[in-house]
Write a protein that holds these residues in place. Structure first.
Motif, short mmCIF file in Angstrom:
data_model
loop_
_atom_site.label_atom_id
_atom_site.label_comp_id
_atom_site.label_asym_id
_atom_site.label_seq_id
_atom_site.Cartn_x
_atom_site.Cartn_y
_atom_site.Cartn_z
N LEU A 64 0.83 -1.21 0.00
CA LEU A 64 0.00 0.00 0.00
C LEU A 64 0.86 1.26 0.00
N LEU A 65 1.95 1.22 0.75
CA LEU A 65 2.86 2.36 0.78
C LEU A 65 3.44 2.61 -0.62
N CYS A 66 3.90 1.56 -1.26
CA CYS A 66 4.46 1.70 -2.62
C CYS A 66 3.40 2.17 -3.60
N ALA A 67 2.19 1.62 -3.51
CA ALA A 67 1.11 2.02 -4.41
C ALA A 67 0.77 3.49 -4.21
N GLY A 68 0.72 3.95 -2.97
CA GLY A 68 0.44 5.36 -2.70
C GLY A 68 1.51 6.27 -3.26
N PHE A 69 2.76 5.86 -3.12
CA PHE A 69 3.87 6.65 -3.66
C PHE A 69 3.76 6.74 -5.17
N LEU A 70 3.54 5.61 -5.83
CA LEU A 70 3.43 5.61 -7.28
C LEU A 70 2.22 6.38 -7.77
N LEU A 71 1.11 6.27 -7.06
CA LEU A 71 -0.09 7.02 -7.42
C LEU A 71 0.15 8.52 -7.30
N GLY A 72 0.76 8.94 -6.21
CA GLY A 72 1.07 10.36 -6.03
C GLY A 72 2.01 10.88 -7.09
N ARG A 73 3.00 10.09 -7.42
CA ARG A 73 3.94 10.49 -8.46
C ARG A 73 3.24 10.56 -9.82
N GLY A 74 2.34 9.63 -10.07
CA GLY A 74 1.61 9.63 -11.33
C GLY A 74 0.68 10.82 -11.45
N LEU A 75 0.04 11.21 -10.36
CA LEU A 75 -0.87 12.35 -10.40
C LEU A 75 -0.11 13.65 -10.65
N ARG A 76 1.13 13.73 -10.19
CA ARG A 76 1.94 14.92 -10.43
C ARG A 76 2.70 14.83 -11.74
N GLY A 77 2.55 13.73 -12.45
CA GLY A 77 3.27 13.57 -13.70
C GLY A 77 4.74 13.30 -13.48
#
Length: 143
Positions: A20-33
């Motif tokens: 979940l921690l990794c998924a949240g990091f990747l999701l946040g990075r993806g939302l910021r491009g």
């Protein structure tokens, strides 16, 4: 529950938490491009918008002031953080530190806006078009 089952359950919970921690990091990075803070101030600071000599000259005079303002904002943020951590909690202290942060942020924004107006006034239409890209919302990248 047997000791082996207990260990497996704990391992499973740790694995889920890390995923979940990794998924949240990747999701946040993806939302910021995949990029950090963007906008006209960052565009000016990193030189992306300063390819044209007129824009470079207009901003150079303000560069030192902007860096000083950035330090003032950083210190104001630290005071907000401290006000949130201090025990016993003091709402008045938090409100005061947030007001100081808002004031410092506004001063910095005004300084950058003045530099932008000066740069736009001295720049060519092409230079202003390039400078305007800092105000556009970055497109989301597909992978």
């Amino acid at each position: 529950m047997t000791p082996l089952a207990k260990r497996l359950a704990i391992g499973l919970l740790i694995s889920i938490a890390l995923n979940l921690l990794c998924a949240g990091f990747l999701l946040g990075r993806g939302l910021r491009g995949g990029r950090g803070r963007q906008g006209p101030a960052r565009s000016l600071e990193d030189g992306q918008a300063l390819r044209h000599p007129a824009l470079r000259r207009a901003y150079e005079a303000e560069r030192g002031h902007v860096k000083g303002r950035r330090d003032a904002v950083r210190q104001a943020r630290a005071r907000v953080s401290e006000a949130l951590r201090i025990e016993p909690f003091q709402p008045a202290r938090l409100e005061q530190s947030l007001a100081e942060l808002r004031s410092e942020t506004t001063k910095t924004q005004e300084l950058v806006h003045r530099a932008l107006v000066k740069a736009a006034r001295e720049g060519t239409p092409e230079a202003r078009s390039e400078l305007s890209r800092g105000f556009e919302r970055p497109a989301r990248r597909r992978r």
